[in-house]
Structure formats: C-alpha cells, structure tokens
Motif scaffolding. Structure first.
Motif, short mmCIF file in Angstrom:
data_model
loop_
_atom_site.label_atom_id
_atom_site.label_comp_id
_atom_site.label_asym_id
_atom_site.label_seq_id
_atom_site.Cartn_x
_atom_site.Cartn_y
_atom_site.Cartn_z
N ASP A 77 -39.29 -35.38 -33.17
CA ASP A 77 -40.58 -35.25 -33.83
C ASP A 77 -41.34 -34.08 -33.17
O ASP A 77 -42.11 -34.27 -32.24
CB ASP A 77 -41.37 -36.56 -33.67
CG ASP A 77 -42.64 -36.55 -34.49
OD1 ASP A 77 -43.04 -35.47 -34.96
OD2 ASP A 77 -43.23 -37.62 -34.65
N GLU A 78 -41.09 -32.88 -33.69
CA GLU A 78 -41.65 -31.69 -33.05
C GLU A 78 -43.17 -31.63 -33.16
O GLU A 78 -43.82 -30.97 -32.36
CB GLU A 78 -41.02 -30.42 -33.64
CG GLU A 78 -39.56 -30.30 -33.24
CD GLU A 78 -38.99 -28.92 -33.47
OE1 GLU A 78 -39.69 -27.94 -33.16
OE2 GLU A 78 -37.86 -28.83 -33.97
N ASP A 103 -28.01 -37.72 -34.87
CA ASP A 103 -28.47 -37.04 -36.08
C ASP A 103 -29.99 -37.03 -36.23
O ASP A 103 -30.51 -36.33 -37.08
CB ASP A 103 -27.86 -37.72 -37.33
CG ASP A 103 -26.35 -37.67 -37.29
OD1 ASP A 103 -25.82 -36.73 -36.66
OD2 ASP A 103 -25.70 -38.55 -37.89
N ASP A 104 -30.67 -37.81 -35.42
CA ASP A 104 -32.13 -37.87 -35.55
C ASP A 104 -32.76 -36.57 -35.08
O ASP A 104 -32.45 -36.08 -34.00
CB ASP A 104 -32.69 -39.03 -34.71
CG ASP A 104 -32.38 -40.37 -35.33
OD1 ASP A 104 -31.86 -40.38 -36.46
OD2 ASP A 104 -32.66 -41.40 -34.69
N LYS A 105 -33.66 -36.04 -35.87
CA LYS A 105 -34.39 -34.84 -35.47
C LYS A 105 -35.58 -35.25 -34.61
O LYS A 105 -36.26 -36.22 -34.91
CB LYS A 105 -34.91 -34.11 -36.72
CG LYS A 105 -33.82 -33.40 -37.50
CD LYS A 105 -33.83 -31.91 -37.16
CE LYS A 105 -32.67 -31.15 -37.77
NZ LYS A 105 -31.39 -31.40 -37.10
N ALA A 141 -39.46 -30.71 -27.34
CA ALA A 141 -38.31 -30.95 -28.21
C ALA A 141 -37.08 -30.14 -27.78
O ALA A 141 -35.97 -30.46 -28.17
CB ALA A 141 -38.68 -30.63 -29.66
#
Ligand code: ZN
Length: 151
Positions: free
Chosen positions: A107-108, A103-105, A115
C-alpha cells in the motif's frame, strides 16, 4: 529497461551507504536497544516525543546488515514529525507488507518510500532484519526495560 526492482534496490543501497538520522539524538526522552540474533543486527534507537505526542526527533545507531540499516534509515525519515498514533498505523502497514503474500502489492499510499522494502518477503530470514527497527521504536516508546529482540 526500467525495472521497479532495480529502483528499489538503488534506494536500499543509497540508504545503506549513507544512513539518514544516524547517530545519537540529544536531547532525547526515549531510547531502546534492539537485537536480531538470527542475523546479528544491533540497533539503538533514540526518540524525542513532545507533549502533543509528536515524534520531534528520531535517530539510530548500530551495526547490522544492509537491510536492517536501510530499513532503520527509511523508518527515521518516515516517522519524523509523525504522531505516536501514526507510528502504530505505519508499523502495522509495514509488518503487513513484509509478511504479505507474494502477489500482494504494498500500500504505497500509506507506506510511501517504505514500500521499497516489500521485496524482503521473498527472503523470510530477512523479514526480521527489516522489522527490527520498528520493534525497537516500540520498545523505546514503551520505555521497555529489556532490549527488543526478534527472537
Ligand atoms: Zn540482518
């Protein structure tokens, strides 16, 4: 319908078909080989690092699966012109992304285009395909005598 997954897939396919910075870099002052025995990916990374510790040039050669090729291609684009310190930060951010919770997005802001490879965490066996090139750059910077291996 627009899907982020499709967009990511497109970028990966594009870099697999037409890898950037592919071939031997001449002149270079660091190079290393990397091997991922789980998949059979083989890479050779070339670096030219100047006196200010800036990666002036970077390229790679080798044979591997689409993930390893796309990852190396995206990595060379991300690292060109960066400092060795910035490499360490990106390597850490990339490794964190590849092994993060589902679930972690990513870090764009830090990772930029890298990413697109966040999806590998769904396939644990492919994480090493994606990180091989980073380990190989690290070996090249350290002038390691042995090839980088994921195993
Ligand atoms: Zn692979």
């Amino acid at each position: 319908m627009f899907s982020l997954g499709d967009l990511y897939q497109q970028v990966i396919i594009d870099h697999t078909k037409a890898p950037r910075n592919f071939g031997k870099l001449e002149p270079c002052n660091h190079d290393a080989e990397g091997y991922n025995p789980l998949c059979g990916d083989q890479l050779h990374v070339y670096l030219k690092i100047n006196d200010e510790q800036i990666i002036e040039g970077i390229s790679f050669e080798g044979q591997g699966c689409s993930i390893s090729t796309a990852s190396a291609s995206l990595m060379t684009q991300a690292l060109k012109g960066k400092t060795v310190t910035a490499f360490e930060q990106l390597f850490n951010a990339f490794h964190a992304m590849a092994t993060a919770d589902m679930d972690d997005k990513p870090d764009e802001e830090v990772l930029g285009k890298l990413a697109v490879l966040a999806g590998v965490k769904e396939f644990p066996s492919r994480i090493k395909c994606a990180t091989l090139c980073w380990h190989t750059v690290k070996s090249a910077m350290d002038d390691a005598a042995e090839p980088a291996r994921t195993e």
